[in-house]
Design an enzyme around this catalytic site. Structure first.
Site, mmCIF file in Angstrom:
data_model
loop_
_atom_site.group_PDB
_atom_site.id
_atom_site.type_symbol
_atom_site.label_atom_id
_atom_site.label_comp_id
_atom_site.label_asym_id
_atom_site.label_seq_id
_atom_site.Cartn_x
_atom_site.Cartn_y
_atom_site.Cartn_z
ATOM 1 N N PRO A 74 1.052 -1.096 -0.160
ATOM 2 C CA PRO A 74 -0.873 -0.298 0.073
ATOM 3 C C PRO A 74 0.954 1.636 0.112
ATOM 4 O O PRO A 74 1.907 1.489 0.349
ATOM 5 C CB PRO A 74 -0.701 -0.419 1.139
ATOM 6 C CG PRO A 74 -0.120 -1.182 1.954
ATOM 7 C CD PRO A 74 0.720 -2.326 0.904
ATOM 8 N N ASN A 75 0.524 2.008 -0.853
ATOM 9 C CA ASN A 75 0.818 3.829 -0.526
ATOM 10 C C ASN A 75 2.111 3.668 -1.908
ATOM 11 O O ASN A 75 2.483 5.106 -2.194
ATOM 12 C CB ASN A 75 0.990 4.418 0.371
ATOM 13 C CG ASN A 75 -0.261 4.474 1.250
ATOM 14 O OD1 ASN A 75 -1.335 5.302 0.403
ATOM 15 N ND2 ASN A 75 -0.414 3.860 2.421
ATOM 16 N N ARG A 109 5.330 12.011 -2.852
ATOM 17 C CA ARG A 109 4.797 12.733 -1.325
ATOM 18 C C ARG A 109 6.353 11.941 -0.483
ATOM 19 O O ARG A 109 6.664 10.781 -1.522
ATOM 20 C CB ARG A 109 3.689 11.711 -1.140
ATOM 21 C CG ARG A 109 2.306 11.776 -2.031
ATOM 22 C CD ARG A 109 1.062 13.264 -1.220
ATOM 23 N NE ARG A 109 0.433 13.569 -2.180
ATOM 24 C CZ ARG A 109 -0.297 12.867 -2.600
ATOM 25 N NH1 ARG A 109 -0.888 11.928 -1.290
ATOM 26 N NH2 ARG A 109 -1.491 13.031 -3.367
ATOM 27 N N TYR A 128 11.492 8.453 1.073
ATOM 28 C CA TYR A 128 11.375 7.892 0.753
ATOM 29 C C TYR A 128 12.052 7.939 -0.709
ATOM 30 O O TYR A 128 12.277 7.216 -1.710
ATOM 31 C CB TYR A 128 10.264 6.926 0.079
ATOM 32 C CG TYR A 128 9.409 6.568 1.156
ATOM 33 C CD1 TYR A 128 10.047 5.902 1.777
ATOM 34 C CD2 TYR A 128 8.194 6.801 1.938
ATOM 35 C CE1 TYR A 128 8.974 5.223 3.033
ATOM 36 C CE2 TYR A 128 7.989 6.787 3.348
ATOM 37 C CZ TYR A 128 8.161 5.565 3.844
ATOM 38 O OH TYR A 128 7.268 5.244 4.926
ATOM 39 N N ASN A 178 7.837 -5.876 -1.027
ATOM 40 C CA ASN A 178 7.410 -4.232 -0.270
ATOM 41 C C ASN A 178 5.855 -4.816 0.240
ATOM 42 O O ASN A 178 5.424 -4.216 0.008
ATOM 43 C CB ASN A 178 8.014 -3.584 -0.830
ATOM 44 C CG ASN A 178 8.406 -2.566 0.022
ATOM 45 O OD1 ASN A 178 7.405 -2.439 1.084
ATOM 46 N ND2 ASN A 178 9.002 -1.152 -0.453
ATOM 47 N N ALA A 180 3.240 -1.006 5.175
ATOM 48 C CA ALA A 180 2.468 -0.928 5.911
ATOM 49 C C ALA A 180 2.586 -2.048 6.442
ATOM 50 O O ALA A 180 2.195 -2.581 7.839
ATOM 51 C CB ALA A 180 1.534 0.357 6.144
ATOM 52 N N ASP A 239 0.690 -15.450 6.441
ATOM 53 C CA ASP A 239 0.300 -16.413 6.541
ATOM 54 C C ASP A 239 0.701 -17.256 5.398
ATOM 55 O O ASP A 239 0.200 -18.375 4.943
ATOM 56 C CB ASP A 239 -1.117 -16.399 7.401
ATOM 57 C CG ASP A 239 -1.088 -16.746 8.809
ATOM 58 O OD1 ASP A 239 -0.116 -17.079 9.443
ATOM 59 O OD2 ASP A 239 -2.521 -16.977 9.099
ATOM 60 N N GLU A 259 11.515 -10.925 0.891
ATOM 61 C CA GLU A 259 10.924 -9.195 1.704
ATOM 62 C C GLU A 259 12.092 -7.728 1.825
ATOM 63 O O GLU A 259 13.476 -8.216 1.861
ATOM 64 C CB GLU A 259 10.767 -9.770 2.960
ATOM 65 C CG GLU A 259 10.046 -7.914 3.876
ATOM 66 C CD GLU A 259 10.295 -8.137 4.898
ATOM 67 O OE1 GLU A 259 10.341 -8.979 5.910
ATOM 68 O OE2 GLU A 259 9.187 -7.445 6.172
ATOM 69 N N HIS A 304 12.819 -3.027 1.790
ATOM 70 C CA HIS A 304 12.286 -1.986 2.141
ATOM 71 C C HIS A 304 13.022 -0.896 1.763
ATOM 72 O O HIS A 304 14.442 -1.551 1.904
ATOM 73 C CB HIS A 304 11.959 -1.792 3.402
ATOM 74 C CG HIS A 304 11.261 -3.403 4.030
ATOM 75 N ND1 HIS A 304 9.638 -2.589 4.482
ATOM 76 C CD2 HIS A 304 11.504 -4.387 4.593
ATOM 77 C CE1 HIS A 304 8.952 -3.767 4.740
ATOM 78 N NE2 HIS A 304 9.681 -4.988 5.171
ATOM 79 N N ARG A 314 13.497 3.874 12.270
ATOM 80 C CA ARG A 314 12.101 4.495 11.830
ATOM 81 C C ARG A 314 11.879 4.666 13.667
ATOM 82 O O ARG A 314 11.774 3.738 14.097
ATOM 83 C CB ARG A 314 11.704 4.656 10.979
ATOM 84 C CG ARG A 314 12.756 4.354 9.988
ATOM 85 C CD ARG A 314 12.219 4.667 8.506
ATOM 86 N NE ARG A 314 10.469 5.628 8.126
ATOM 87 C CZ ARG A 314 9.990 5.477 7.778
ATOM 88 N NH1 ARG A 314 9.863 4.452 6.871
ATOM 89 N NH2 ARG A 314 8.765 6.147 7.721
HETATM 90 O O1 CA2 Z 1 10.653 1.727 3.376
HETATM 91 C C1 CA2 Z 1 9.552 0.344 2.887
HETATM 92 O O2 CA2 Z 1 10.284 -0.004 1.525
HETATM 93 C C2 CA2 Z 1 8.230 0.694 3.903
HETATM 94 O O3 CA2 Z 1 7.827 -1.303 3.541
HETATM 95 C C3 CA2 Z 1 7.455 1.486 3.444
HETATM 96 C C4 CA2 Z 1 6.312 2.030 3.592
HETATM 97 C C5 CA2 Z 1 5.881 1.853 4.887
HETATM 98 O O4 CA2 Z 1 5.055 1.778 6.340
HETATM 99 C C6 CA2 Z 1 6.810 1.057 6.307
HETATM 100 O O5 CA2 Z 1 7.424 0.706 7.435
HETATM 101 C C7 CA2 Z 1 8.443 0.672 5.521
HETATM 102 C C8 CA2 Z 1 5.605 3.160 3.649
HETATM 103 C C9 CA2 Z 1 5.291 2.801 1.835
HETATM 104 C C10 CA2 Z 1 4.548 4.245 1.265
HETATM 105 O O6 CA2 Z 1 5.131 4.637 0.571
HETATM 106 C C11 CA2 Z 1 5.080 5.790 0.440
HETATM 107 C C12 CA2 Z 1 5.322 6.553 0.351
HETATM 108 C C13 CA2 Z 1 5.238 7.991 -0.495
HETATM 109 C C14 CA2 Z 1 4.117 8.735 0.238
HETATM 110 C C15 CA2 Z 1 3.879 8.245 1.140
HETATM 111 C C16 CA2 Z 1 3.445 7.019 0.878
#
Ligand code: CA2
Length: 146
Positions: free
Chosen positions: A10-11, A18, A23, A75, A78, A88, A99, A101, A108
């Protein structure tokens, strides 16, 4: 030829648009293009999916073997920290799952320190930005995929 399923959680579709301070500036399309280049070098086919929906990710993992994938690069975003359902599905899918990230989740907020996925993944690569994906793909392909 090996066929690998790449799942972005997600996201991750918001990448590059953003929160660039966290990121980076690369968009998901750019990450996918770099992954495809790498895959070409290794002569593997990638099928790349992004989903904001937990159940859809569970379904993708569950169909992995039937859809003739030899491994999964994921990946879980969240859902890493919350989803017993994805954990599972990873454990049950019968395929090696790596996996990845972008960020170092241990550096963090505390709620990101725990991954429910890591204990059932083949391995985890984190903290290297887009290189986490490239290294993750290399690690997956280094396994004896069948
Ligand atoms: O570091 C990573 O790859 C994460 O999986 C990214 C997730 C975060 O929830 C994990 O804790 C670590 C977030 C992905 C969403 O990415 C965004 C990118 C731009 C704006 C908002 C979110």
């Amino acid at each position: 030829m090996n066929k690998i399923l790449v799942i972005h959680g997600p996201n991750l579709n918001l990448l590059g648009r953003r929160e660039p301070a966290v990121y980076g500036h690369l968009t998901l399309a750019k990450i996918n293009a770099l992954l495809k280049l790498e895959a070409k070098k290794h002569k593997v086919t990638l099928v790349i999916k992004q989903s904001n929906h937990e159940g859809e990710i569970v379904d993708l993992l569950g169909m992995g073997k039937k859809n003739k994938f030899q491994g999964v690069l994921i990946n879980p975003a969240a859902y890493t920290h919350t989803s017993v359902a994805i954990r599972d599905a990873v454990a049950a899918c019968g395929l090696p799952v790596v996996e990845v990230h972008l960020t170092n989740i241990h550096a963090r907020e505390e709620f990101r320190h725990k991954s429910l996925i890591s204990p059932v993944a083949q391995g985890t690569i984190l903290g290297f930005g887009v290189q986490s994906y490239i290294l993750g793909l290399a690690a997956l392909l280094d396994l004896n995929l069948k």
